[in-house]
Design a protein around this motif. Structure first.
Motif, PDB file in Angstrom:
ATOM      1  N   ASP A  61     -16.986   0.365  -2.317  1.00 51.97           N
ATOM      2  CA  ASP A  61     -15.682  -0.001  -1.750  1.00 51.97           C
ATOM      3  C   ASP A  61     -15.425   0.675  -0.404  1.00 51.97           C
ATOM      4  OD1 ASP A  61     -15.647   2.389  -3.075  1.00 51.97           O
ATOM      5  OD2 ASP A  61     -13.772   2.055  -4.143  1.00 51.97           O
ATOM      6  N   GLU A  64     -15.128  -1.651   2.982  1.00 58.95           N
ATOM      7  CA  GLU A  64     -13.883  -2.259   3.449  1.00 58.95           C
ATOM      8  C   GLU A  64     -12.724  -1.271   3.487  1.00 58.95           C
ATOM      9  OE1 GLU A  64     -12.232  -5.191   0.868  1.00 58.95           O
ATOM     10  OE2 GLU A  64     -13.051  -4.289  -0.937  1.00 58.95           O
ATOM     11  N   ASN A  66     -10.017  -0.706   1.610  1.00 62.83           N
ATOM     12  CA  ASN A  66      -8.784  -1.465   1.583  1.00 62.83           C
ATOM     13  C   ASN A  66      -7.562  -0.642   1.211  1.00 62.83           C
ATOM     14  OD1 ASN A  66      -8.155  -4.079   2.249  1.00 62.83           O
ATOM     15  ND2 ASN A  66      -9.423  -4.949   0.642  1.00 62.83           N
ATOM     16  N   ALA A  67      -7.703   0.185   0.201  1.00 55.80           N
ATOM     17  CA  ALA A  67      -6.529   0.839  -0.385  1.00 55.80           C
ATOM     18  C   ALA A  67      -6.414   2.288   0.062  1.00 55.80           C
ATOM     19  CB  ALA A  67      -6.630   0.784  -1.914  1.00 55.80           C
ATOM     20  N   GLU A  69      -5.933   4.859  -1.738  1.00 57.90           N
ATOM     21  CA  GLU A  69      -6.679   5.743  -2.636  1.00 57.90           C
ATOM     22  C   GLU A  69      -8.159   5.809  -2.264  1.00 57.90           C
ATOM     23  OE1 GLU A  69      -4.479   3.543  -3.468  1.00 57.90           O
ATOM     24  OE2 GLU A  69      -2.968   4.533  -4.704  1.00 57.90           O
ATOM     25  N   ARG A 109      -7.118   0.762   5.683  1.00 61.35           N
ATOM     26  CA  ARG A 109      -8.229   1.124   6.565  1.00 61.35           C
ATOM     27  C   ARG A 109      -7.759   1.478   7.970  1.00 61.35           C
ATOM     28  NH1 ARG A 109     -13.695  -0.230   6.765  1.00 61.35           N
ATOM     29  NH2 ARG A 109     -14.584  -0.464   8.835  1.00 61.35           N
ATOM     30  N   GLY A 204      -8.780 -10.288   1.081  1.00 55.99           N
ATOM     31  CA  GLY A 204      -8.528  -8.919   1.512  1.00 55.99           C
ATOM     32  C   GLY A 204      -8.211  -8.831   2.995  1.00 55.99           C
ATOM     33  N   ARG A 205      -7.710  -7.681   3.382  1.00 60.14           N
ATOM     34  CA  ARG A 205      -7.256  -7.450   4.750  1.00 60.14           C
ATOM     35  C   ARG A 205      -8.401  -7.277   5.745  1.00 60.14           C
ATOM     36  NH1 ARG A 205      -1.800  -8.345   5.667  1.00 60.14           N
ATOM     37  NH2 ARG A 205      -0.487  -7.184   4.231  1.00 60.14           N
TER      38      ARG A 205
ATOM     39  N   ASN B  35     -15.123  -6.297  -5.771  1.00 59.43           N
ATOM     40  CA  ASN B  35     -16.333  -5.618  -5.322  1.00 59.43           C
ATOM     41  C   ASN B  35     -17.540  -6.004  -6.169  1.00 59.43           C
ATOM     42  OD1 ASN B  35     -14.036  -3.113  -4.807  1.00 59.43           O
ATOM     43  ND2 ASN B  35     -15.244  -3.880  -3.089  1.00 59.43           N
ATOM     44  N   TRP B 310     -19.356  -9.941   4.658  1.00 65.21           N
ATOM     45  CA  TRP B 310     -19.001  -8.518   4.743  1.00 65.21           C
ATOM     46  C   TRP B 310     -19.548  -7.856   3.479  1.00 65.21           C
ATOM     47  CZ3 TRP B 310     -13.388  -6.396   5.944  1.00 65.21           C
ATOM     48  CH2 TRP B 310     -13.499  -5.062   6.326  1.00 65.21           C
ATOM     49  N   ARG B 330     -15.782  -8.593   0.277  1.00 66.55           N
ATOM     50  CA  ARG B 330     -14.863  -9.723   0.320  1.00 66.55           C
ATOM     51  C   ARG B 330     -14.626 -10.342  -1.057  1.00 66.55           C
ATOM     52  NH1 ARG B 330     -11.326  -9.249   3.978  1.00 66.55           N
ATOM     53  NH2 ARG B 330     -11.784  -7.207   3.102  1.00 66.55           N
TER      54      ARG B 330
END
Lengths: 468, 357
Positions: A61, A64, A66-67, A69, A109, A204-205, B35, B310, B330
């Protein structure tokens, strides 16, 4: 072979310019010399970065991020394992001053990317830091500059740029700028905005980008801090950096973060620096070097006022947790539990990437209250009491090989190995009395390891361990 | 103006992929993935997708069972409760760090978990059957298993990544043999990742940190290698997976270059794609439940980024010429159809034979 004094001085440097070090690292660095170590710290690019390919293979993870955390976990791992500790400490320094927070951020991010910007620019010129900040998408969004338009300014960014990010409201009892300066600064930054974001769903962003919209920029004449012209954002930054107040601002923040706790920032207008000579030296270096942070750090770390300021700072929650982890040598490879570890920093009062306000965190003694103190002690005691952890095994092994058995020698050697800590005489006596209560212990036995671990737990439970 | 052409030239047959659709959306449960790190194809267009999720969201760790046409069937292998500091409670069948998933000759589903050093086995419907949890470096043990595939004769190949070797097992998990060690020479590996076999039983390994693909016989004899570090044509940056179709065309998930590369059977470069994703059916459903995001998409800048890979971590192909690329970052799978190089003629295609207009 370095002397105990040289080890102690190196431990002080590494706590401040980094996040602490094992005794083996302190010995190696002390053997290389203090000034040589300062130079290495000031030139982080001479050291390897983290192997991100390997880390992203296991922490999938992290590609990316994303979060919040996930970002906190990454930052925690990075601080524990970086070979460029001062670069990372400077990123933390700027993060605590030039604040953005996840509470007002479209994409977790984005703040990580801001920290990357601090890593890249944070030891260069102050001018470069402010230019990077004013183009940073997280900041543009956080302080609403994307909502500031020609003919309809939003003052938020202009105000905080002056008040919190570069000059401060005043110094030596005088104001540093006027309300008109804030408005003129805001006008100069109109048109400095960001791209519209791609929404979260379905995949996702993505990060936003800084863009300049010349059609939304106020091209009229402005007057800022006595200088008049068709000023833009870079002109504002250039004018700011020429001010004595900017030199004071940077110097005082560096002193407060790296040397000794000052009063809280809002009081700086009317409260003189704790060490005026030190601040004057740093201010002079600021101008002599073209506002260069590395030059200021070099002068500071090699100064007597820095070398003599041992244990003059209350550790931040980040310093407690990361310093302890570097001591016990845990989380040196990918595994579960990073987020719970990052959470301990939050529970101690420092929610990284999510400060309480744009003012950041209040520091020094304000880190400590009855709740956070218990968190600090419990966390550190749990860690050093775990004899399975490599760093603790090394400490036990050293005492074992040195055949140290007397209670006072155990306590004193443990204090050295934890990082050359010094206890008040009555505290040291209490620790020796407790260690004595275990009776005679024999090196090489499980009881011996346990006794060492208990001594370490007592050390990290002292008031002294809360100071850097 | 006339054009000069070499009438004696023999242009090489090209290989191209036509994008067909995207499967998935980012979800911690139900229709969608979080993921994803691997997928496997089964009968009747069924596919199994292993989801690693965030470590702080173990509820998203699961295997999603769906179809190529985005029909959600079920999910299984849930049941991780993180305890922190490297400790985790995982019930039998639950997954923590899944790396590979494959379907056995008997239709059972095999999943490798590099955190637990475990291979878990499920029925085709997702019922947990058994596990092989064997941490170590001895025969039949592994340290971070990262690739799984059944060979032509039913041998299960396990990429034992941190021991830098390939192990061979029976479908019941009995050790047969192995090859490989750490290094950069032929038959040596540096953190190998994905594995695949071709119709002749040869074995292809994504030699991850050596930035190359190695090809072996079914029993591990080195045959060839291709790829080198870089981002040019035929160069690789941490290839995570490899797939081989019925024609011998090789597909490589060029992970850190964010692309899929295609190679001829001899290992020469044949093409590449950086992705062409569109909004999946599940994605449309999500957006219709959040209509404001349709509006946000209309004004979003740089939305073209959404189509690119990605974190392309896994690649699979099936007997229908379809190629599936799993994107960790993604939470989706892009599907392509290989363009056949054989000329059929319109009438033959339409009528199914004859070849004459």
């Amino acid at each position: 072979m370095p002397t105990n004094q040289e080890i102690a001085q190196m431990a002080h440097l590494m706590r401040r310019a980094g996040f602490g070090a094992t005794y083996a690292e302190l010995e190696e660095r002390a053997a290389n010399g203090y000034e040589a170590t300062v130079e290495e710290l000031l030139n982080p690019m001479t050291q390897p970065d983290l192997e991100m390919d390997v880390l992203e293979r296991y922490f999938v993870d992290w590609k990316e991020m994303n979060a919040l955390e996930v970002n906190q976990a990454y930052l925690t791992y990075r601080m524990i394992n970086t070979k460029r500790p001062l670069q990372e400490k400077m990123a933390l320094f700027w993060h605590g001053i030039l604040c953005t927070g996840n509470s007002k951020c479209e994409h977790g991010r984005q703040i990580q990317l801001q920290l990357d910007m601090f890593r890249e620019l944070g030891m260069g010129s102050f001018d470069g830091v402010l230019k990077g900040l004013s183009r940073d998408p997280a900041m543009v969004f956080y302080l609403d500059n994307c909502m500031s338009h020609k003919g309809a300014i939003n003052e938020n960014w202009g105000r905080e740029l002056l008040e919190l990010f570069s000059m401060g409201v005043g110094m030596d009892g005088e104001a540093n700028y006027s309300e008109d300066d804030i408005k003129e600064a805001a006008r100069a930054f109109t048109g400095w905005t960001i791209t519209n974001a791609i929404p979260r769903y379905p995949y996702g962003r993505y990060e936003s980008a800084f863009i300049y919209n010349p059609y939304d920029h106020d091209n009229e004449e402005k007057t800022f801090l006595g200088e008049t012209g068709n000023l833009n954002g870079d002109d504002i930054v250039a004018i700011i950096c020429r001010q004595q107040s900017a030199a004071r601002f940077v110097s005082r923040h560096l002193y407060n973060f790296f040397v000794a706790d000052e009063v809280q920032v809002p009081a700086w207008q009317n409260t003189p620096p704790r060490d005026p000579e030190a601040i004057a030296l740093l201010e002079q270096t600021y101008f002599d070097s073209g506002y260069n942070l590395t030059a200021m750090l070099r002068v500071m770390f090699n100064s007597d006022f820095f070398k003599n300021a041992t244990f003059e700072k209350v550790k931040s929650p980040t310093e407690v947790v990361i310093g302890t982890m570097r001591l016990v040598q845990d989380f040196t490879t990918p595994k579960l539990g990073l987020q719970p570890l990052a959470n301990t920093i939050r529970y101690m009062g420092q929610d990284l990437m999510n400060p309480p306000t744009v003012e950041g965190w209040h520091t020094g003694a304000e880190w400590i209250d009855s709740g956070t103190l218990v968190e600090r002690i419990n966390f550190a005691a749990d860690q050093v009491g775990n004899t399975a952890l490599p760093g603790i095994r090394d400490i036990v092994s050293r005492l074992d090989s040195e055949k140290i058995t007397s209670p006072d020698a155990i306590v004193d050697r443990c204090l050295e190995l934890v990082g050359a800590y010094e206890l008040a005489p009555e505290t040291r006596d209490q620790l020796i009395a407790y260690t004595s209560s275990n009776g005679s212990v024999t090196p090489g036995t499980a009881e011996y390891s346990e006794a060492i671990a208990q001594t370490l737990q007592l050390i990290v439970s002292t008031q002294e361990y809360q100071f850097a | 103006m006339t054009t000069t052409m070499d009438r004696n030239a023999l242009p090489t047959v090209g290989i191209s992929l036509q994008y067909t659709h995207t499967i998935g959306r980012a979800e911690f449960s139900g229709p969608g993935f979080r993921n994803p790190t691997a997928m496997a194809r089964a009968e009747d267009d069924v596919m199994y997708v292993a989801n690693r999720s965030y470590d702080y969201r173990p509820d998203g760790k699961r295997i999603t069972m769906c179809t190529v046409g985005e029909e959600f069937i079920s999910e299984f292998a849930k049941g991780v409760f993180e305890q922190g500091d490297g400790e985790a409670v995982a019930t039998d069948g639950a997954i923590i760090w899944p790396t590979a998933i494959t379907v056995g000759p008997n239709g059972n589903v095999y999943l490798a978990d590099e955190y637990l050093d475990r291979i878990s086995i499920y029925s085709a419907e997702g019922e947990y059957l058994t596990k092989w949890e064997r941490p170590g470096d001895g025969d039949g043990q592994w340290n971070k298993p990262s690739g799984l595939v059944f060979g032509k004769d039913g041998v299960l190949y396990v990429v034992d990544s941190n021991n830098h070797r390939i192990q061979m097992l029976t479908a019941d998990g009995e050790y047969i043999g192995e090859w490989g060690e750490f290094g950069t020479g032929q038959g040596q590996f540096n953190l190998p990742f994905g594995v695949e076999t071709d119709s002749d039983g040869n074995v292809f390994v994504a030699d991850w940190r050596n930035d190359r693909i190695q090809k072996f016989t079914a029993d591990g004899k080195f045959l060839m290698e291709f790829g080198e570090t870089g981002d040019g044509e035929g160069q690789l940056n941490r290839p995570t997976d490899v797939a081989v179709d019925r024609d011998g065309t090789i597909y490589v998930a060029d992970w850190n270059n964010e692309r899929l590369q295609i190679f001829h059977p001899d290992g020469s470069f044949a093409g590449m794609t950086y992705g062409e994703a569109t909004i999946s059916q599940w994605g449309v459903g999500k957006l219709e439940a959040n209509p404001e995001m349709w509006e946000e998409r209309k004004i979003a800048q740089g939305i073209d980024r959404e189509k690119y890979f990605w974190g392309p971590i896994a690649v699979e192909c099936d007997d229908e010429g379809r190629v599936f690329v799993v994107e960790t970052a993604r939470s989706r799978i892009q599907v392509f159809q290989k363009q056949d190089a054989v000329f059929y003629g319109v009438n033959e295609r339409v009528s199914g034979g004859g070849g004459r207009l």
